[in-house]
Design a protein around this motif. Structure first.
Motif, short mmCIF file in Angstrom:
data_model
loop_
_atom_site.label_atom_id
_atom_site.label_comp_id
_atom_site.label_asym_id
_atom_site.label_seq_id
_atom_site.Cartn_x
_atom_site.Cartn_y
_atom_site.Cartn_z
N ARG A 38 0.84 -1.20 0.00
CA ARG A 38 0.00 0.00 0.00
C ARG A 38 0.88 1.25 0.00
N VAL A 39 0.67 2.12 -0.97
CA VAL A 39 1.51 3.30 -1.11
C VAL A 39 0.72 4.61 -1.05
N ASP A 40 -0.58 4.53 -0.79
CA ASP A 40 -1.41 5.73 -0.66
C ASP A 40 -1.43 6.15 0.82
N PRO A 41 -0.77 7.25 1.19
CA PRO A 41 -0.71 7.64 2.60
C PRO A 41 -2.08 7.95 3.20
N GLU A 42 -3.04 8.37 2.36
CA GLU A 42 -4.38 8.70 2.87
C GLU A 42 -5.15 7.44 3.26
N ARG A 43 -4.76 6.30 2.73
CA ARG A 43 -5.43 5.05 3.06
C ARG A 43 -4.64 4.21 4.06
N ASP A 57 10.54 9.06 -0.57
CA ASP A 57 10.08 8.53 -1.85
C ASP A 57 9.94 7.01 -1.80
N PHE A 58 9.57 6.50 -0.63
CA PHE A 58 9.38 5.06 -0.45
C PHE A 58 8.35 4.51 -1.43
N ALA A 59 7.28 5.27 -1.70
CA ALA A 59 6.23 4.79 -2.59
C ALA A 59 6.78 4.44 -3.97
N ARG A 60 7.70 5.25 -4.47
CA ARG A 60 8.28 4.98 -5.79
C ARG A 60 9.02 3.65 -5.80
N ALA A 62 8.57 1.14 -3.69
CA ALA A 62 7.63 0.05 -3.43
C ALA A 62 6.87 -0.32 -4.70
N LYS A 63 6.50 0.68 -5.52
CA LYS A 63 5.80 0.41 -6.77
C LYS A 63 6.69 -0.39 -7.72
N ILE A 64 7.95 -0.03 -7.78
CA ILE A 64 8.88 -0.74 -8.65
C ILE A 64 8.99 -2.21 -8.22
N ALA A 65 9.09 -2.43 -6.92
CA ALA A 65 9.20 -3.79 -6.40
C ALA A 65 7.94 -4.59 -6.69
N TYR A 87 11.32 -12.95 1.33
CA TYR A 87 12.14 -11.99 0.61
C TYR A 87 12.24 -10.71 1.43
N VAL A 88 13.29 -9.96 1.19
CA VAL A 88 13.35 -8.54 1.55
C VAL A 88 13.75 -7.82 0.25
N PHE A 89 13.45 -6.54 0.15
CA PHE A 89 13.97 -5.82 -1.02
C PHE A 89 14.69 -4.56 -0.57
N THR A 90 15.77 -4.27 -1.26
CA THR A 90 16.65 -3.18 -0.85
C THR A 90 16.42 -1.96 -1.72
N MET A 91 16.65 -0.82 -1.11
CA MET A 91 16.57 0.47 -1.79
C MET A 91 17.89 1.20 -1.52
N PRO A 92 18.80 1.22 -2.48
CA PRO A 92 20.12 1.80 -2.22
C PRO A 92 20.11 3.32 -2.09
N ASP A 93 19.01 3.96 -2.48
CA ASP A 93 19.00 5.44 -2.45
C ASP A 93 17.61 5.94 -2.11
N LEU A 94 17.19 5.73 -0.88
CA LEU A 94 15.91 6.27 -0.41
C LEU A 94 16.12 7.73 -0.02
N THR A 95 15.26 8.60 -0.52
CA THR A 95 15.38 10.03 -0.23
C THR A 95 14.36 10.43 0.83
N VAL A 96 14.83 11.02 1.91
CA VAL A 96 13.97 11.51 2.98
C VAL A 96 13.93 13.03 2.87
#
Length: 231
Positions: A38-43, A57-60, A62-65, A87-96
């Motif tokens: 789920r990537v919609d913060p309102e839900r 930009d976690f949603a971006r 997560a959508k790719i995965a 599984y786990v999935f890695t994000m080498p460049d998460l932007t906060v």
């Protein structure tokens, strides 16, 4: 866990992050009916997952995965929540780019870039066995649930070490592994598992931070069990 990142990159601690790369372990527990994250913060109703969606930009990622698994029989939920061989999935460049909800989600003057590892527990409310001893400790009633936790901890530790130079020990931020945000995992079993994880992995990191949110009782309980040999 996300609230800790701006503090690490503050003026006082920023130099530490330049020398030691930061990796954030992100626990997700909300999925769509098709099994995608789920990537919609309102839900989103889970505070930590909502924070990641609003503040980064976690949603971006997560959508790719999730999209990468559409042609397969198993969804992101199936893989991440699997009791065995998860599984786990890695994000080498998460932007906060935003601060926490408590401060009103203000935009940061400078965004931060960290590595991240996304995982999910096998379930939010596993069976719990209460020890009859005086302290009434909590443990998993099923060996499958205990093994599922240990496997996830190992995956997170190994994934966090990938791509980091041996002489450049990183900073790892862990969550409370199913004990916060409404999760009902047995706290003593989680603490004991983290204690053994610490003995195996801690020396490979510069710092390991266990983020328990505002639950001070949980933080104290885990701290005593995990760091008892130190005290």
């Amino acid at each position: 866990p996300l609230d800790i990142v701006p503090r690490l990159f503050s003026e006082d601690d920023g130099k530490i992050c330049e020398q030691h790369p930061v990796t954030l372990a992100i626990e997700v527990s909300e999925f769509e009916p098709d099994g995608s994250i789920r990537v919609d913060p309102e839900r989103s109703v889970v505070p930590s997952q909502q924070n990641f969606l609003v503040c980064s930009d976690f949603a971006r990622h997560a959508k790719i995965a999730s999209n990468g698994l559409k042609n397969w029989q198993c969804s992101a939920k199936d893989h991440l929540s699997a009791p065995e061989d998860p599984y786990v999935f890695t994000m080498p460049d998460l932007t906060v780019f935003r601060s926490s909800k408590e401060t009103g989600y203000p935009f940061l003057k400078e965004p931060f870039h960290v590595s991240a590892i996304t995982f999910a527990m096998a379930g939010q409310r596993p069976g719990i066995a209460i020890s009859p001893a005086e302290k009434r400790t909590e443990w998993y009633s099923s060996a499958v649930d205990q093994s599922a936790l240990l496997e996830r901890l190992s995956l997170i530790g190994l994934a966090a070490l990938q791509g980091v130079e041996p002489d450049q020990k990183g900073i790892l931020i862990l969550s409370a592994m199913g004990c916060s945000d409404g999760g009902r995992h047995p706290r003593d079993a989680v603490a004991n598992s983290l204690k053994h994880w610490r003995a195996r992995f801690a020396r490979r990191f510069h710092t390991v931070i266990l983020a328990c949110g505002p639950d001070q009782e949980l933080a104290a309980r885990l701290d005593v069990a995990i760091n008892k040999p130190v005290y």
